[in-house]
Design an enzyme around this catalytic site. Sequence first.
Site, PDB file in Angstrom:
ATOM      1  N   ASN A   9       0.718  -1.294  -0.073  1.00 28.63           N
ATOM      2  CA  ASN A   9       0.042   0.057   0.020  1.00 28.63           C
ATOM      3  C   ASN A   9       0.849   1.335  -0.094  1.00 28.63           C
ATOM      4  O   ASN A   9       1.392   1.752   0.877  1.00 28.63           O
ATOM      5  CB  ASN A   9      -0.796  -0.083   1.244  1.00 28.63           C
ATOM      6  CG  ASN A   9      -1.829   1.206   1.374  1.00 28.63           C
ATOM      7  OD1 ASN A   9      -1.720   2.110   0.658  1.00 28.63           O
ATOM      8  ND2 ASN A   9      -2.477   1.254   2.512  1.00 28.63           N
ATOM      9  N   LYS A  11       0.025   4.160  -0.252  1.00 23.64           N
ATOM     10  CA  LYS A  11      -0.524   5.460   0.132  1.00 23.64           C
ATOM     11  C   LYS A  11      -0.302   6.637  -0.676  1.00 23.64           C
ATOM     12  O   LYS A  11      -0.320   6.323  -1.568  1.00 23.64           O
ATOM     13  CB  LYS A  11      -0.082   5.769   1.678  1.00 23.64           C
ATOM     14  CG  LYS A  11      -0.204   4.288   2.432  1.00 23.64           C
ATOM     15  CD  LYS A  11       0.082   4.621   4.209  1.00 23.64           C
ATOM     16  CE  LYS A  11      -0.262   3.110   4.818  1.00 23.64           C
ATOM     17  NZ  LYS A  11      -0.234   3.265   6.302  1.00 23.64           N
ATOM     18  N   HIS A  95      -9.615   1.029   4.808  1.00 24.49           N
ATOM     19  CA  HIS A  95      -8.179   1.205   5.659  1.00 24.49           C
ATOM     20  C   HIS A  95      -8.266   1.963   6.765  1.00 24.49           C
ATOM     21  O   HIS A  95      -9.290   2.899   6.745  1.00 24.49           O
ATOM     22  CB  HIS A  95      -7.208   1.754   4.588  1.00 24.49           C
ATOM     23  CG  HIS A  95      -5.912   1.766   5.252  1.00 24.49           C
ATOM     24  ND1 HIS A  95      -5.316   2.873   5.902  1.00 24.49           N
ATOM     25  CD2 HIS A  95      -4.884   0.940   5.067  1.00 24.49           C
ATOM     26  CE1 HIS A  95      -4.264   2.349   6.464  1.00 24.49           C
ATOM     27  NE2 HIS A  95      -3.557   1.295   5.834  1.00 24.49           N
ATOM     28  N   GLU A  97      -6.664   4.517   7.853  1.00 24.84           N
ATOM     29  CA  GLU A  97      -6.518   6.058   7.744  1.00 24.84           C
ATOM     30  C   GLU A  97      -7.856   6.538   7.104  1.00 24.84           C
ATOM     31  O   GLU A  97      -8.089   7.504   7.518  1.00 24.84           O
ATOM     32  CB  GLU A  97      -5.497   5.962   6.691  1.00 24.84           C
ATOM     33  CG  GLU A  97      -4.036   5.969   7.511  1.00 24.84           C
ATOM     34  CD  GLU A  97      -2.925   5.388   6.803  1.00 24.84           C
ATOM     35  OE1 GLU A  97      -2.960   5.393   5.639  1.00 24.84           O
ATOM     36  OE2 GLU A  97      -1.960   4.793   7.312  1.00 24.84           O
ATOM     37  N   GLU A 167      -5.101  -4.883  10.451  1.00 25.05           N
ATOM     38  CA  GLU A 167      -4.234  -3.831  10.791  1.00 25.05           C
ATOM     39  C   GLU A 167      -4.465  -3.115  12.128  1.00 25.05           C
ATOM     40  O   GLU A 167      -5.414  -2.460  12.258  1.00 25.05           O
ATOM     41  CB  GLU A 167      -4.265  -2.932   9.566  1.00 25.05           C
ATOM     42  CG  GLU A 167      -3.862  -3.751   8.146  1.00 25.05           C
ATOM     43  CD  GLU A 167      -3.299  -2.427   7.304  1.00 25.05           C
ATOM     44  OE1 GLU A 167      -2.252  -2.743   6.642  1.00 25.05           O
ATOM     45  OE2 GLU A 167      -3.890  -1.368   7.404  1.00 25.05           O
ATOM     46  N   GLY A 173       2.359   2.409  10.759  1.00 23.82           N
ATOM     47  CA  GLY A 173       3.349   3.572  10.598  1.00 23.82           C
ATOM     48  C   GLY A 173       4.145   4.029  12.046  1.00 23.82           C
ATOM     49  O   GLY A 173       4.589   4.995  11.959  1.00 23.82           O
ATOM     50  N   SER A 213       3.733  -2.191  10.265  1.00 25.38           N
ATOM     51  CA  SER A 213       4.969  -2.184  10.237  1.00 25.38           C
ATOM     52  C   SER A 213       5.862  -3.392  10.336  1.00 25.38           C
ATOM     53  O   SER A 213       6.751  -3.706  10.747  1.00 25.38           O
ATOM     54  CB  SER A 213       5.430  -1.783  11.939  1.00 25.38           C
ATOM     55  OG  SER A 213       4.931  -0.339  12.335  1.00 25.38           O
TER      56      SER A 213
HETATM   57  P1  13P Z   1       3.107   0.397   7.731  1.00 25.37           P
HETATM   58  O1  13P Z   1       3.510  -0.898   7.152  1.00 25.37           O
HETATM   59  O2  13P Z   1       3.806   1.690   7.052  1.00 25.37           O
HETATM   60  O3  13P Z   1       3.012   0.291   9.275  1.00 25.37           O
HETATM   61  O4  13P Z   1       1.465   0.635   7.131  1.00 25.37           O
HETATM   62  C1  13P Z   1       0.709  -0.425   7.164  1.00 25.37           C
HETATM   63  C2  13P Z   1      -0.515   0.016   6.476  1.00 25.37           C
HETATM   64  O5  13P Z   1      -1.373   0.669   6.788  1.00 25.37           O
HETATM   65  C3  13P Z   1      -0.606  -0.944   5.126  1.00 25.37           C
HETATM   66  O6  13P Z   1      -2.204  -0.563   4.566  1.00 25.37           O
END
Ligand code: 13P
Length: 253
Positions: A9, A11, A95, A97, A167, A173, A213
């Site tokens: 992803n 983003k 997701h 976010e 997740e 992140g 992560s």
């Molecule tokens: P990170 O791997 O940067 O923690 O992000 C995970 C994520 O949100 C994947 O969709």
Amino acid sequence: MRRALIAGNWKMNLDRAEAVALAAAIAERSGAAQEVDLAVFPPSVYLDAVRDAVRGSRLAYGAQNMCHQPNGAFTGEISAAMLVDLGCRYVILGHSERRHILGETNAEVNQKTIAALAAGLVPIVCVGELLAEREAGRTGEVIRQQFDGSLAGLSAEQTARLVIAYEPVWAIGTGKVATPQQAEAVHMDLRKILKDRYNATIADGVRILYGGSVKASNAAELLTQPNVDGALVGGASLKADEFLGIAAGVSRK
Ligand code: 13P
């Protein structure tokens, strides 16, 4: 036997040239990870460029979101049919976010999931608890609510065609990764929910990815858990070596 999926992803990162270079670098070496499905999720404006960059390889791609409506007056939105037109196989839905920053609800994720399936896309439906919810011992309840709300009304046949991603929001992140045991416990719960709602065949067939992560150095221990069928990777998916290193973690399973 569930086939592992490693999904990157990206983003809201990279410019067009960087997206093309990253997609090409992964595509070029994707033949080495034959036993794993690989997919990248660039910003939607770069999907056409990524399509060209991965042509002829086994690297699939998809979008990070879509609209639940097929067409019409929805300024700024992109439909499932448009993603299919761009050659997408997958779409990430719900997701964290989008849920927590943009206020997306389970009901919206549900409508999008139904629309994606109807268009022939494979939705990757995300669920995950906040740190405060985990600390309050509410992880199971939150996951259950998100599952029930996001996948409401889906038939067994529809559910068999989607992917679930767990997740934990506190691991996204942050560099804080769930322990393999924490991940496995939630994945087992999700599989039990699938079995209770449908049957053992559906529960055994649906892929459940872990995200939060994940990097090459911790992928193998997560991916060797029996109910972890792959990874949804954020930051580490922006580097071809890291992303392919995570995929290599699967072959050690
Ligand atoms: P990170 O791997 O940067 O923690 O992000 C995970 C994520 O949100 C994947 O969709």
